[in-house]
Design a protein around this motif. Sequence first.
Motif, PDB file in Angstrom:
ATOM      1  N   ALA A 113       0.831  -1.204   0.000  1.00 18.03           N
ATOM      2  CA  ALA A 113       0.000   0.000   0.000  1.00 18.03           C
ATOM      3  C   ALA A 113       0.865   1.253   0.000  1.00 18.03           C
ATOM      4  O   ALA A 113       0.598   2.209  -0.743  1.00 18.03           O
ATOM      5  CB  ALA A 113      -0.927  -0.006   1.215  1.00 18.03           C
ATOM      6  N   VAL A 114       1.916   1.241   0.821  1.00 22.31           N
ATOM      7  CA  VAL A 114       2.810   2.402   0.896  1.00 22.31           C
ATOM      8  C   VAL A 114       3.504   2.622  -0.447  1.00 22.31           C
ATOM      9  O   VAL A 114       3.692   3.764  -0.882  1.00 22.31           O
ATOM     10  CB  VAL A 114       3.845   2.221   2.027  1.00 22.31           C
ATOM     11  CG1 VAL A 114       4.921   3.297   1.975  1.00 22.31           C
ATOM     12  CG2 VAL A 114       3.152   2.233   3.390  1.00 22.31           C
ATOM     13  N   ALA A 115       3.874   1.519  -1.117  1.00 21.86           N
ATOM     14  CA  ALA A 115       4.557   1.638  -2.406  1.00 21.86           C
ATOM     15  C   ALA A 115       3.693   2.332  -3.454  1.00 21.86           C
ATOM     16  O   ALA A 115       4.214   2.895  -4.419  1.00 21.86           O
ATOM     17  CB  ALA A 115       4.965   0.250  -2.905  1.00 21.86           C
ATOM     18  N   GLY A 116       2.387   2.315  -3.264  1.00 19.97           N
ATOM     19  CA  GLY A 116       1.486   2.950  -4.215  1.00 19.97           C
ATOM     20  C   GLY A 116       1.159   4.393  -3.902  1.00 19.97           C
ATOM     21  O   GLY A 116       0.376   5.017  -4.632  1.00 19.97           O
ATOM     22  N   LEU A 117       1.742   4.937  -2.824  1.00 17.60           N
ATOM     23  CA  LEU A 117       1.445   6.311  -2.434  1.00 17.60           C
ATOM     24  C   LEU A 117       2.627   7.227  -2.751  1.00 17.60           C
ATOM     25  O   LEU A 117       3.777   6.805  -2.690  1.00 17.60           O
ATOM     26  CB  LEU A 117       1.170   6.371  -0.918  1.00 17.60           C
ATOM     27  CG  LEU A 117       0.010   5.527  -0.389  1.00 17.60           C
ATOM     28  CD1 LEU A 117      -0.066   5.638   1.127  1.00 17.60           C
ATOM     29  CD2 LEU A 117      -1.312   5.944  -1.022  1.00 17.60           C
ATOM     30  N   PRO A 118       2.375   8.480  -3.068  1.00 16.09           N
ATOM     31  CA  PRO A 118       3.474   9.425  -3.283  1.00 16.09           C
ATOM     32  C   PRO A 118       4.129   9.784  -1.962  1.00 16.09           C
ATOM     33  O   PRO A 118       3.531   9.603  -0.892  1.00 16.09           O
ATOM     34  CB  PRO A 118       2.774  10.637  -3.901  1.00 16.09           C
ATOM     35  CG  PRO A 118       1.386  10.582  -3.335  1.00 16.09           C
ATOM     36  CD  PRO A 118       1.048   9.112  -3.234  1.00 16.09           C
ATOM     37  N   ILE A 119       5.344  10.300  -2.026  1.00 16.07           N
ATOM     38  CA  ILE A 119       6.011  10.715  -0.797  1.00 16.07           C
ATOM     39  C   ILE A 119       5.237  11.834  -0.106  1.00 16.07           C
ATOM     40  O   ILE A 119       5.215  11.932   1.126  1.00 16.07           O
ATOM     41  CB  ILE A 119       7.467  11.139  -1.072  1.00 16.07           C
ATOM     42  CG1 ILE A 119       8.181  11.446   0.246  1.00 16.07           C
ATOM     43  CG2 ILE A 119       7.547  12.306  -2.015  1.00 16.07           C
ATOM     44  CD1 ILE A 119       9.646  11.718   0.087  1.00 16.07           C
TER      45      ILE A 119
END
Length: 465
Positions: A172-178
């Motif tokens: 899930a985190v990998a799919g979010l922008p910084i």
Amino acid sequence: MQDVLAGVWHTLTGEPLPAVSLNGAESVLPGTFRVEAAATAGVAAATLAAAELLRLRGIDPGTVSADARHAAASVLSERLLRVDGAPAPDVWGPLSGDYRACDGWVRLHANYRRHEAAVCWSLGVPAKLDAVTKTVAAKTAAEVESAVVTAGGAAAVMRSREEWLAHPQGQAVAGLPIAEIRQVGEAPKNTLFDSDRPLGGVRVLELTHVLAGPVAGRVLAAHGANVLHVGAAHLPRIPALTMDTGQGKRSAFVALDTEGGRAKLKKLIARADVVLQSFRPGALARIGFGPEDMAELRPGLVTADLSAYGWAGPWARRRGFDSLVQMASGIAEEGARMTGADHPVPLPAQALDHTTGWLAAAAIMTAVRRSVVEGGSWNVRLSLAGTGRWLDSLGRKEPVASTADFDDLLEDVDSGFGKLTRVRMAGGLPGAPPRWDHASHLPGSDSAVWHPVGTPDPATVPTGA
């Protein structure tokens, strides 16, 4: 480091990188993660965002600069803090730490009484280090993590990078922008108060706790924002972090668990320009203070939400701290492998917290700029896990034996806590050099109201400058 900053700036603004001077080498801190590059990019991004606000005011900002050694000192600020010449109190509770389970390692975060109680209740032990150590050793790391989290505490198994990337939350985190900047409401264009500072006249309501949120507020205060930190009298605080991150802010207490306190908060929001909060995702929305709710109270408002594990995925509402995110996401495991240690080895600083704070300040100032140029109400979202994923993506550096000396980057200031020795504000902005107008205030020593620009709060504790 220029390419790292260019990527961050494009994510925040969609614009090419302006002229900027980045100085120093990635040889200040030990370890192989590029902490100096990340920290320098955070400092530079925030300073560039402040420079753009100066341009809106018709002021030439000059060439922005950031120094790697100063950025490193900034992410170590609570460790470099001195109170009347002595080291600041330890930030860690007696039960906080890494524990060996029967199949690996797990970290327990017990800095707050309620989190310590969750550890003890879930494990069925008294609040004694040897009792916790013995009980954890007889269980799997996953069993301990699950029990403590279910009891309302904070814990994390030491996972490898590969395990984290395969984990549903890691995915899930990998799919979010910084950093995400999104419009959450319509509003006329905001107008900046007449000032020679980037955020002069901008009111920032800060509803945060350790550590990323307070760092963001500290950066905004250094660029001229009127920052009011609101906490609660009954909630615990970590003195060293309160002293370190409170620079330039006022501090007031409001009881959000009462009807009167929530009414007072509504009044503060209605006259704010920015609301910065680090409650768990959804917590404020459940009591009527989600981004859209606050935008209705004050059209044109910029809200900023900071979290541990991000705003999507099964762990979105999980309690988390920098040290736990480093354990969960593979950073501490990689540190152990690279050093040959038989225990978790984290980053040499709470770098996820600090860097997230600087990036949040940059995103907030970018959103303020949009509210002036485009209009609308805006919401900013960042997470420690997102910053960790970005740090991982930067690659690795050759390990160094750190011999950095930061004494020339420290300054003394009088405060209600005594004489504080603090890290000077990082980031060069010739057109309006950042500064804090006063030192950290004692918690709750100010009134929970907005005062006209330039008017001192009569409840303010004298703190020097």
